[in-house]
Design a protein around this motif. Sequence first.
Motif, PDB file in Angstrom:
ATOM      1  N   THR A  52       0.824  -1.206   0.000  1.00 40.69           N
ATOM      2  CA  THR A  52       0.000   0.000   0.000  1.00 40.69           C
ATOM      3  C   THR A  52       0.860   1.258   0.000  1.00 40.69           C
ATOM      4  OG1 THR A  52      -0.193  -0.157   2.419  1.00 40.69           O
ATOM      5  CG2 THR A  52      -1.988  -1.079   1.114  1.00 40.69           C
ATOM      6  N   ILE A  86      -8.324   0.720  -2.226  1.00 35.70           N
ATOM      7  CA  ILE A  86      -7.265  -0.248  -1.928  1.00 35.70           C
ATOM      8  C   ILE A  86      -7.178  -0.505  -0.427  1.00 35.70           C
ATOM      9  CG2 ILE A  86      -4.754  -0.558  -1.925  1.00 35.70           C
ATOM     10  CD1 ILE A  86      -4.725   0.850  -4.657  1.00 35.70           C
ATOM     11  N   THR A 114      -9.250  -4.338  -1.625  1.00 35.88           N
ATOM     12  CA  THR A 114      -8.372  -4.232  -2.790  1.00 35.88           C
ATOM     13  C   THR A 114      -9.117  -4.551  -4.078  1.00 35.88           C
ATOM     14  OG1 THR A 114      -6.507  -4.906  -1.417  1.00 35.88           O
ATOM     15  CG2 THR A 114      -6.198  -4.984  -3.797  1.00 35.88           C
TER      16      THR A 114
END
Length: 433
Positions: free
Chosen positions: A298, A378, A382
């Motif tokens: 991330t 996300i 996701t």
Amino acid sequence: MSKMFIVLKHEFRQKIRSKAFIILTFIAPLLMAALIAVPVFITAINQGNDKQFVIIDKTGKLGKYFTVDTGKHPLLENPTGSKSSNASFGPAFHITIIESAGPNTFDSLKSLLLSKKISGYLLIPQNAITESKDAATLRMTNANDFTAQEFLSAHYKDGLFAERLKTSGIDPEIVKHARDGSEIETLKVTEEKETSDSGVGFIGGYVTGMFLYISMLLYGTLIMQSVIEEKNSRVIELLSSSVKPMDILIGKVLGVGLAGLLQVSVWAVMFAMVSFFALPAILISLGSSAANIISPVTFVYFVLYFVFGYLMYATLYAGAGATVEQPSDAQQVSMPITLLVILPILMMTSVIQSPSSTSSVILSLIPFFSPILMLGRIFSETPPWWQIVLSFILMGATFFGVLWLSGKIYRTGILMYGKKYSLREIFKWLKYS
């Protein structure tokens, strides 16, 4: 191309040497770190400040509930004032139980309270179990000690509930058994593993979204102000005589962008250092999932969306800056661009809560919204890999489109002086070869 790198180098050096850059890069994060670390440090110190409470239990039945673990509150060893094994942040509590109070008991307790030898005393009336109108009273010199109030109140309620069940002929253990395991634990499921979330995804998406929002506005505005200053000082006339306007524009955007990446990198290092010591303490209530707020993957996404978002918006702001001469006019010209940054923030809550809905997917694929909304998706859930890749492709194509558009405006606008230009005139600039 070499001249473009000269402009890039100049802009980069100019930004990193400015006082504002140094303050924002180093001093501001240190202040933010202090805001996080100081309360944690004070809390840690206060853990050693044990608190002594006296409970006058006239029922003779409720005192024991302050010395047992209910499964929800810190454990107290016994009623003789020994230290509690409080696993959470806060002070340790010592409890002394008195079942009968003499005529001088309350005067003595008040004297001990005022002399700070005890933190408070709780009076439980004799008819507390049978009469709901008879309320217990807690006396303290500090009525804002909510940790102690919640601790005592929770144990009192648990004990009162259990004793009233017994009075009605109901075994409290049966009720306890019926209530055990009634909570729902939420697990975030991915292809690799299942993790407890507890709202961490929502927090992560919102925090990073707000950071991108502030960064794009900040750096975009810096570039626009730089363009206006150079235009007013006529420096741009000398520069454009030897460097193509498009090279100046690209060099300016990339130079400030590299300075921005350097600044973000410093912030990331400082954040990691503070997080190592303070974040686990602050987010202890969120459980083990707090460690997953920003994973390596991330973080990479965050950097990429920051870069693409910056390139699009900074180029737009540079083009807008070329159409005005006074900083006072810049706000009006840049308002449509600023609106593009604000809109995804307004949509953030809805998108994070329903990341797979058709509207969320469409909105997150709009290039000007993708840096904030796709990153929020996300963190929350996701998206399929093709949607993430498609968002980068669309942002890349949009950047080149914006670069062409702003380049046309910049080339003409930086050499135009003397009046305010209407939207119709600016559109005419696009037709110039």
